[in-house]
Design a protein around this motif. Structure first.
Motif, PDB file in Angstrom:
ATOM      1  N   HIS A   7     -16.616 -87.025 -27.143  1.00 55.55           N
ATOM      2  CA  HIS A   7     -16.173 -88.413 -26.992  1.00 55.55           C
ATOM      3  C   HIS A   7     -16.116 -88.840 -25.537  1.00 55.55           C
ATOM      4  O   HIS A   7     -15.715 -89.964 -25.227  1.00 55.55           O
ATOM      5  N   GLN A   8     -16.521 -87.949 -24.660  1.00 57.86           N
ATOM      6  CA  GLN A   8     -16.716 -88.274 -23.252  1.00 57.86           C
ATOM      7  C   GLN A   8     -17.788 -87.348 -22.717  1.00 57.86           C
ATOM      8  O   GLN A   8     -18.057 -86.288 -23.297  1.00 57.86           O
ATOM      9  N   TYR A   9     -18.431 -87.758 -21.638  1.00 59.33           N
ATOM     10  CA  TYR A   9     -19.464 -86.924 -21.047  1.00 59.33           C
ATOM     11  C   TYR A   9     -18.828 -85.870 -20.149  1.00 59.33           C
ATOM     12  O   TYR A   9     -17.739 -86.065 -19.612  1.00 59.33           O
ATOM     13  N   GLY A  10     -19.517 -84.753 -20.000  1.00 61.13           N
ATOM     14  CA  GLY A  10     -18.987 -83.717 -19.135  1.00 61.13           C
ATOM     15  C   GLY A  10     -19.553 -82.362 -19.460  1.00 61.13           C
ATOM     16  O   GLY A  10     -20.645 -82.236 -20.037  1.00 61.13           O
ATOM     17  N   ASN A  40     -29.781 -76.400 -29.537  1.00 61.17           N
ATOM     18  CA  ASN A  40     -30.934 -76.767 -28.719  1.00 61.17           C
ATOM     19  C   ASN A  40     -30.505 -77.139 -27.302  1.00 61.17           C
ATOM     20  O   ASN A  40     -29.539 -77.877 -27.112  1.00 61.17           O
ATOM     21  N   PHE A  41     -31.264 -76.653 -26.321  1.00 58.11           N
ATOM     22  CA  PHE A  41     -30.916 -76.878 -24.920  1.00 58.11           C
ATOM     23  C   PHE A  41     -30.821 -78.360 -24.579  1.00 58.11           C
ATOM     24  O   PHE A  41     -29.962 -78.767 -23.783  1.00 58.11           O
ATOM     25  N   VAL A  42     -31.679 -79.184 -25.157  1.00 56.36           N
ATOM     26  CA  VAL A  42     -31.718 -80.602 -24.765  1.00 56.36           C
ATOM     27  C   VAL A  42     -30.366 -81.280 -24.933  1.00 56.36           C
ATOM     28  O   VAL A  42     -30.018 -82.199 -24.183  1.00 56.36           O
ATOM     29  N   ARG A  47     -25.213 -84.298 -23.330  1.00 58.95           N
ATOM     30  CA  ARG A  47     -23.755 -84.185 -23.236  1.00 58.95           C
ATOM     31  C   ARG A  47     -23.237 -84.482 -21.832  1.00 58.95           C
ATOM     32  O   ARG A  47     -22.132 -84.991 -21.658  1.00 58.95           O
ATOM     33  N   ARG A  48     -24.021 -84.182 -20.828  1.00 56.85           N
ATOM     34  CA  ARG A  48     -23.574 -84.402 -19.456  1.00 56.85           C
ATOM     35  C   ARG A  48     -23.407 -85.889 -19.132  1.00 56.85           C
ATOM     36  O   ARG A  48     -22.602 -86.258 -18.281  1.00 56.85           O
ATOM     37  N   GLY A  49     -24.202 -86.729 -19.795  1.00 55.98           N
ATOM     38  CA  GLY A  49     -24.134 -88.162 -19.534  1.00 55.98           C
ATOM     39  C   GLY A  49     -25.108 -88.575 -18.452  1.00 55.98           C
ATOM     40  O   GLY A  49     -24.977 -88.167 -17.303  1.00 55.98           O
ATOM     41  N   GLU A  50     -26.111 -89.318 -18.844  1.00 58.43           N
ATOM     42  CA  GLU A  50     -27.105 -89.820 -17.907  1.00 58.43           C
ATOM     43  C   GLU A  50     -27.081 -91.348 -17.939  1.00 58.43           C
ATOM     44  O   GLU A  50     -26.673 -91.951 -18.933  1.00 58.43           O
ATOM     45  N   PRO A  51     -27.509 -92.007 -16.869  1.00 59.35           N
ATOM     46  CA  PRO A  51     -27.501 -93.477 -16.847  1.00 59.35           C
ATOM     47  C   PRO A  51     -28.370 -94.065 -17.953  1.00 59.35           C
ATOM     48  O   PRO A  51     -29.334 -93.436 -18.414  1.00 59.35           O
ATOM     49  N   HIS A  57     -30.152 -90.179 -21.878  1.00 60.29           N
ATOM     50  CA  HIS A  57     -28.962 -90.993 -22.178  1.00 60.29           C
ATOM     51  C   HIS A  57     -28.740 -91.071 -23.676  1.00 60.29           C
ATOM     52  O   HIS A  57     -29.660 -91.352 -24.443  1.00 60.29           O
ATOM     53  N   ARG A  58     -27.521 -90.810 -24.108  1.00 59.58           N
ATOM     54  CA  ARG A  58     -27.111 -90.991 -25.491  1.00 59.58           C
ATOM     55  C   ARG A  58     -25.743 -91.662 -25.500  1.00 59.58           C
ATOM     56  O   ARG A  58     -24.874 -91.330 -24.693  1.00 59.58           O
ATOM     57  N   PRO A  59     -25.519 -92.615 -26.414  1.00 56.84           N
ATOM     58  CA  PRO A  59     -24.225 -93.309 -26.458  1.00 56.84           C
ATOM     59  C   PRO A  59     -23.128 -92.403 -27.006  1.00 56.84           C
ATOM     60  O   PRO A  59     -23.394 -91.396 -27.667  1.00 56.84           O
ATOM     61  N   LEU A  60     -21.894 -92.766 -26.734  1.00 54.66           N
ATOM     62  CA  LEU A  60     -20.728 -92.084 -27.292  1.00 54.66           C
ATOM     63  C   LEU A  60     -20.301 -92.774 -28.577  1.00 54.66           C
ATOM     64  O   LEU A  60     -20.486 -93.977 -28.739  1.00 54.66           O
ATOM     65  N   PRO A  61     -19.679 -92.064 -29.521  1.00 51.96           N
ATOM     66  CA  PRO A  61     -19.467 -90.614 -29.499  1.00 51.96           C
ATOM     67  C   PRO A  61     -20.781 -89.862 -29.647  1.00 51.96           C
ATOM     68  O   PRO A  61     -21.688 -90.304 -30.346  1.00 51.96           O
ATOM     69  N   GLY A  62     -20.848 -88.718 -28.986  1.00 52.43           N
ATOM     70  CA  GLY A  62     -22.091 -87.967 -28.969  1.00 52.43           C
ATOM     71  C   GLY A  62     -22.195 -86.996 -30.133  1.00 52.43           C
ATOM     72  O   GLY A  62     -21.251 -86.256 -30.437  1.00 52.43           O
TER      73      GLY A  62
END
Length: 324
Positions: A7-10, A40-42, A47-51, A57-62
């Protein structure tokens, strides 16, 4: 049911086990009760959060993708009820859960006696490894360079290149243990791609140049791969573990070289019958013992963060499985 989302990137610690209702399959879908889930590695990149605008980039919740091995518990309204009770494997977009939805059209039947590692490679890992070799037009006797050869897909690509008639297979990996691992799989030469002079080491193993490069790393590794190509050599890019796909050095193409990109979803859309035959071929290779997968770790679903740490640290030799 238990599922894992973020529910948050990190870092891996943001992966959160939670209780949720069991999903209901819609049109074209089945519900799988999971025995194991291939990580899967991708998803570590997502999960890290990209612009916004980034391919990562993937929206939350992830949600977390994965290769689910299990039993069909229920089917959507337009799917044959005969599938209920069958053991199958499938790629799922929300896979880290005790129950997962999957596309019925791309279920991979799991034969009796298949272990979880092999079964988890039927929907994605095996078809990708075979697909990149097919797209790269591997011919008998050619030299193949497989980057990230100790990973989930790479360790299959090394074996399949040999099965399909490659004369020489050169594997790159990032540690001494991984280099030993890929040699044991049949690689004729193994090179540490963390070393700045790795292209020179590849050329020493293939003085005439490399005919086909399989690259899931991207970035600088992609750029420098063109340095080792023989005339009419091809590079097939099918991932970007380095964080950026990188760019193709266009001037290199005038040396009669070629750059190609592979996506399993694009392959399914463009060549659906071939894609299905690919799954059947991979299944036969596993069933006859010509192809083997290595399971590096089996991790409880509730400890999914551990699986992501293994993947991010590049510690895995082969597959990482989650067990509900």
């Amino acid at each position: 049911m238990l599922r894992v989302r973020y529910h948050q990137y990190g870092g891996p610690e943001v992966l959160t086990p939670e209780e949720a209702g069991t999903p209901t399959p819609g049109p074209g879908q089945v519900l799988l009760r999971a025995e194991a889930i291939g990580a899967n590695f991708v998803d570590t990149r997502f999960r890290r959060g990209e612009p916004e605008g980034s391919v990562f980039h993937r929206p939350l919740p992830g949600v977390l993708t994965g290769d689910v091995v299990g039993t069909v518990e229920a089917v959507g309204p337009d799917v044959s009820a005969d599938l209920v009770g069958q053991r199958a494997a499938a790629l799922s977009e929300d896979a880290f859960a005790e129950f997962a939805l999957a596309d019925a059209a791309w279920l991979a039947p799991v034969p009796a006696g298949f272990d979880l590692g092999a079964a988890s490679m039927l929907p994605l890992g095996g078809p990708v490894a075979l697909g990149v070799l097919r797209l790269g037009r591997l011919a008998a006797g050619e030299t193949v360079l497989v980057h990230a050869a100790a990973g989930g897909i790479g360790h299959l690509a090394v074996q399949l290149a040999k099965l399909l008639g490659a004369g020489t297979v050169i594997a790159t990996a990032g540690s001494a243990a991984k280099l030993d691992f890929v040699r044991a799989l049949g690689a004729d030469a193994a090179v540490d791609y963390r070393s700045p002079d790795w292209p020179e080491r590849v050329r020493a193993a293939a003085p005439g140049g490399v005919d086909l490069v399989l690259d899931s790393v991207g970035g600088d590794v992609l750029q420098r791969s063109f340095e080792v190509l023989a005339p009419l050599g091809r590079v097939v890019l099918y991932g970007a573990a380095d964080g950026q796909p990188g760019s193709v050095p266009v001037m290199r193409l005038f040396r009669l070289n070629e750059a190609l990109g592979f996506s399993l979803l694009a392959w399914r859309a463009a060549r659906p019958e071939q894609a299905r035959r690919d799954v059947e071929e991979i299944t036969r290779h596993f069933a006859t013992g010509r192809l083997a997968t290595t399971v590096h770790a089996r991790v409880p679903l509730a400890e999914a963060a551990t699986a992501h740490r293994l993947l991010e640290e590049r510690a895995n030799l082969g597959r990482v499985l989650l067990l509900p």
